[in-house]
Design a protein around this motif. Structure first.
Motif, PDB file in Angstrom:
ATOM      1  N   GLY A   1       0.014  -7.539  -2.443  1.00 40.83           N
ATOM      2  CA  GLY A   1      -0.915  -7.180  -3.770  1.00 40.83           C
ATOM      3  C   GLY A   1      -2.375  -7.208  -3.404  1.00 40.83           C
ATOM      4  O   GLY A   1      -2.468  -7.200  -4.051  1.00 40.83           O
ATOM      5  N   GLN A   2      -2.858  -7.038  -1.539  1.00 38.00           N
ATOM      6  CA  GLN A   2      -3.748  -7.673  -1.406  1.00 38.00           C
ATOM      7  C   GLN A   2      -4.999  -6.683  -1.190  1.00 38.00           C
ATOM      8  O   GLN A   2      -6.204  -6.265  -1.525  1.00 38.00           O
ATOM      9  N   CYS A   3      -4.047  -5.589  -0.272  1.00 35.19           N
ATOM     10  CA  CYS A   3      -4.479  -4.741   0.196  1.00 35.19           C
ATOM     11  C   CYS A   3      -4.207  -3.204  -0.094  1.00 35.19           C
ATOM     12  O   CYS A   3      -5.026  -2.281   0.354  1.00 35.19           O
ATOM     13  N   GLY A   4      -3.028  -2.478  -0.557  1.00 33.00           N
ATOM     14  CA  GLY A   4      -3.292  -1.693  -1.357  1.00 33.00           C
ATOM     15  C   GLY A   4      -2.769  -0.400  -0.414  1.00 33.00           C
ATOM     16  O   GLY A   4      -2.525   0.534  -1.419  1.00 33.00           O
TER      17      GLY A   4
ATOM     18  N   LEU B   1       9.030  -1.044  -2.590  1.00 30.43           N
ATOM     19  CA  LEU B   1       8.499  -0.864  -1.356  1.00 30.43           C
ATOM     20  C   LEU B   1       9.773  -0.742  -0.490  1.00 30.43           C
ATOM     21  O   LEU B   1      10.040   0.368   0.469  1.00 30.43           O
ATOM     22  N   ASP B   2      10.538  -2.004   0.332  1.00 25.23           N
ATOM     23  CA  ASP B   2      11.315  -1.368   0.625  1.00 25.23           C
ATOM     24  C   ASP B   2      12.594  -0.641   0.497  1.00 25.23           C
ATOM     25  O   ASP B   2      13.142  -0.006   1.713  1.00 25.23           O
ATOM     26  N   VAL B   3      12.663  -0.115  -0.844  1.00 25.91           N
ATOM     27  CA  VAL B   3      13.943   0.951  -0.965  1.00 25.91           C
ATOM     28  C   VAL B   3      13.399   1.789  -0.378  1.00 25.91           C
ATOM     29  O   VAL B   3      13.884   2.528   0.103  1.00 25.91           O
ATOM     30  N   LEU B   4      12.187   2.210  -0.506  1.00 25.47           N
ATOM     31  CA  LEU B   4      11.512   3.205  -0.936  1.00 25.47           C
ATOM     32  C   LEU B   4      11.064   3.715   1.189  1.00 25.47           C
ATOM     33  O   LEU B   4      11.795   4.422   1.850  1.00 25.47           O
TER      34      LEU B   4
ATOM     35  N   ALA C   1       3.732  -0.634  -4.876  1.00 21.45           N
ATOM     36  CA  ALA C   1       5.124  -1.962  -4.515  1.00 21.45           C
ATOM     37  C   ALA C   1       5.482  -2.199  -4.346  1.00 21.45           C
ATOM     38  O   ALA C   1       6.557  -2.981  -4.319  1.00 21.45           O
ATOM     39  N   CYS C   2       4.569  -3.228  -3.445  1.00 23.18           N
ATOM     40  CA  CYS C   2       5.138  -4.527  -2.451  1.00 23.18           C
ATOM     41  C   CYS C   2       5.447  -5.319  -3.892  1.00 23.18           C
ATOM     42  O   CYS C   2       5.845  -6.620  -3.518  1.00 23.18           O
ATOM     43  N   LEU C   3       4.646  -5.815  -4.945  1.00 21.24           N
ATOM     44  CA  LEU C   3       4.579  -6.180  -5.852  1.00 21.24           C
ATOM     45  C   LEU C   3       5.815  -5.745  -7.223  1.00 21.24           C
ATOM     46  O   LEU C   3       5.466  -6.385  -8.569  1.00 21.24           O
ATOM     47  N   ALA C   4       6.570  -4.755  -6.762  1.00 18.68           N
ATOM     48  CA  ALA C   4       7.596  -4.141  -7.745  1.00 18.68           C
ATOM     49  C   ALA C   4       8.758  -4.802  -7.719  1.00 18.68           C
ATOM     50  O   ALA C   4       9.461  -3.612  -6.812  1.00 18.68           O
ATOM     51  N   LEU C   5       9.548  -5.299  -7.999  1.00 15.54           N
ATOM     52  CA  LEU C   5      10.707  -5.516  -8.033  1.00 15.54           C
ATOM     53  C   LEU C   5      11.889  -4.363  -8.468  1.00 15.54           C
ATOM     54  O   LEU C   5      11.243  -3.502  -9.387  1.00 15.54           O
TER      55      LEU C   5
END
Lengths: 341, 164
Positions: free
Chosen positions: B45-48, B26-29, B61-65
């Motif tokens: 990972g709670q809101c989608g 998410l940060d990279v994007l 994407a927030c919980l994908a390193l």
């Protein structure tokens, strides 16, 4: 988040030797790192280890530790022969999380005790010897079985409850070689001082989970989960039940409770009491009574004991009715029958 | 230590140097690539709101390193439209009032695209609601979202029929 070094392990041997926090799907570990509960110096990415397979083995099943929740829940052999596992998996988290979360990570996930998750609270599990802020606090998600003054947390997994009922075995590789641990006793219960020993020693890696042949229980198995909302919520209490029925009598039974203890709570005394009995509500009620024997509230959560008793009866009754050919639209919901389940 | 990350994002190959492994996808994007259609909501990972497709599968994407997904193919909301034409799921969200403030909408749409591809919910509103439960909408546009997924499912099935 505290800075860390990142390495990727291409083999199990490399993962064992790497000495770091193991990263698989990341859905739990990255979350804990963001809130400061986990702060590893080194992350060892094991998500590409060749352990994502799901295979039928001699009537049973071998689930690789890197198999994703969604893939396990959709696997034809799981749906056909271990449907309570599929139902448990589909009742947990969200589709996005199930696409990322792995079987090994699910087994190793941390408690959802809100005091464990809050670094400002005392927590013997997070910081041994610091005390337990959960005691006297909000205890809806806390244990009613197997707890101590040291820790009243529960294990949050749905998958592990079904696995415990299915007699699953966790296969582990480490610096000392291979070992196996029964799912029902893999997670230590707390001792007087805190959470008890870690389930894995440093360097150990879960490689796969093995399920024996369910025999005559394949199509009489269900998972039922009570939660505050019907989707995307952890269990308040849950139950996995499986029955081998012969002419209306119970030849073998399996029952495990979730949301009640620091491990999935296998109810062997209740199972034994069901053998030879007719598959009736009366039999299930007597078994459910035995299932919650010794339960006591760890705070303002005495209601969970009664809820667990009722959910056990419901799971056994639904298992006796037979697993539906297609899982209900709302997996494991107590309301499924009222909609189109 | 700088580590290199290769991604195929919305069809384009990209190579990035990361000097901090803490970056999520998410940060990279958002921060490195300026693809701000993917939203940061809860970051847990709670809101989608951060839902993207990684190798065709919907993921938070927030919980994908980011480094963990080196070599992956990513589809974001920016990669959905076909030239000037909206993707049928995008069009259906507009036609059916599937949003109010719009913040959760990119995540809802990416999740809906994957839900329809998974082909498990079909035209059952209950299964659609369950299948979309990883995407919260604080404006509570859920009725419109369910309608939009139903309509998009029909539209995509029709497209497939015509193509066959």
């Amino acid at each position: 988040m505290k800075p860390f070094a990142y390495t990727r392990a291409e083999t199990v041997e490399a993962a064992i030797a790497a000495e770091g926090a193991l990263l698989a799907g990341g859905t739990n570990l990255l979350d804990l790192m963001k809130i400061g509960v986990a702060a590893p110096d080194r992350l060892v990415d094991i998500s590409r280890l060749p352990l994502a397979g799901i295979e039928e083995v001699a009537g049973g099943l071998r689930i690789g530790a890197m198999a994703r929740n969604a893939d396990i829940a959709r696997h034809p052999a799981v749906l056909a022969r271990f449907p309570a596992l599929a139902e448990a998996l589909l009742s947990g988290a969200s589709p996005q999380l199930r696409n990322a979360a792995t079987a090994g990570g699910n087994v190793m996930q941390a408690t959802r005790c809100s005091y464990f998750q809050d670094p400002a609270s005392s927590c013997n599990r997070r910081e041994p010897g610091s005390g337990c802020s959960a005691i006297g606090g909000q205890t809806r998600n806390h244990a009613v079985l197997g707890w101590t003054e040291g820790c009243i947390a529960t294990h949050p997994s749905d998958m592990c409850v079904a696995l415990a009922a299915y007699d699953a075995v966790v296969m582990i590789e480490g610096p000392g070689g291979r070992r196996e641990a029964a799912m029902e006793s893999f997670h230590p219960l707390p001792d007087a001082a805190g959470a008890g020993p870690a389930p894995l020693s440093p360097g150990e890696v879960i490689t796969d989970i093995r399920l024996p042949d369910p025999g005559g229980m394949a199509r009489n198995a269900r998972y039922v989960k009570l939660r505050e909302r019907t989707s995307f919520a952890f269990a308040i209490v849950s139950a996995a039940a499986a029955l081998d029925l012969r002419d209306g009598r119970i030849a073998a039974a399996r029952l495990a409770l979730g949301g009640v203890a620091a491990r999935p709570w296998r109810c062997r005394v209740a199972e034994q009491a069901l053998v030879g009995q007719p598959a009736t509500t009366e039999s299930f009620a007597r078994a459910a009574e035995l299932a919650v024997q010794g339960a006591r509230p760890s705070g303002d959560n005495a209601a969970k004991i009664e809820l667990a008793r009722r959910i056990a009866i419901r799971a056994l009754s639904l298992a006796a009715d037979g697993t539906p050919d297609r899982l209900a639209a709302l997996p494991a919901s107590v309301f499924a029958g009222e909609n189109n389940g | 230590m700088t580590q290199t990350l290769q991604l195929k994002i919305n069809g384009s190959d990209l190579r990035l140097d990361l000097d901090d492994p803490r970056a999520t996808l998410l940060d990279v994007l958002r921060e490195r690539l300026g693809l701000t259609g993917t939203k940061k909501g809860c970051d847990r990972g709670q809101c989608g709101a951060c839902t993207v497709l990684i190798d065709g599968r919907r993921v938070n994407a927030c919980l994908a390193l980011a480094l963990s997904h080196d070599g992956a193919q990513i589809t974001t909301i920016e990669g959905l439209a076909r030239g000037e034409d909206l993707h049928p799921v995008q069009a259906a969200f507009i036609a059916d009032d599937g949003f109010q403030c719009g913040f959760c909408t990119p995540g809802q749409i990416m999740s809906a695209v994957a839900l329809i591809a998974e082909a498990e919910a079909g035209l059952d509103p209950e299964r659609i609601r369950e299948g979309m439960s990883g995407n919260l909408c604080r404006c509570a546009a859920y009725a419109g979202i369910t309608e939009a997924v139903l309509d998009a499912t029909r539209a995509l099935a029709l497209e497939e029929e015509r193509a066959a």
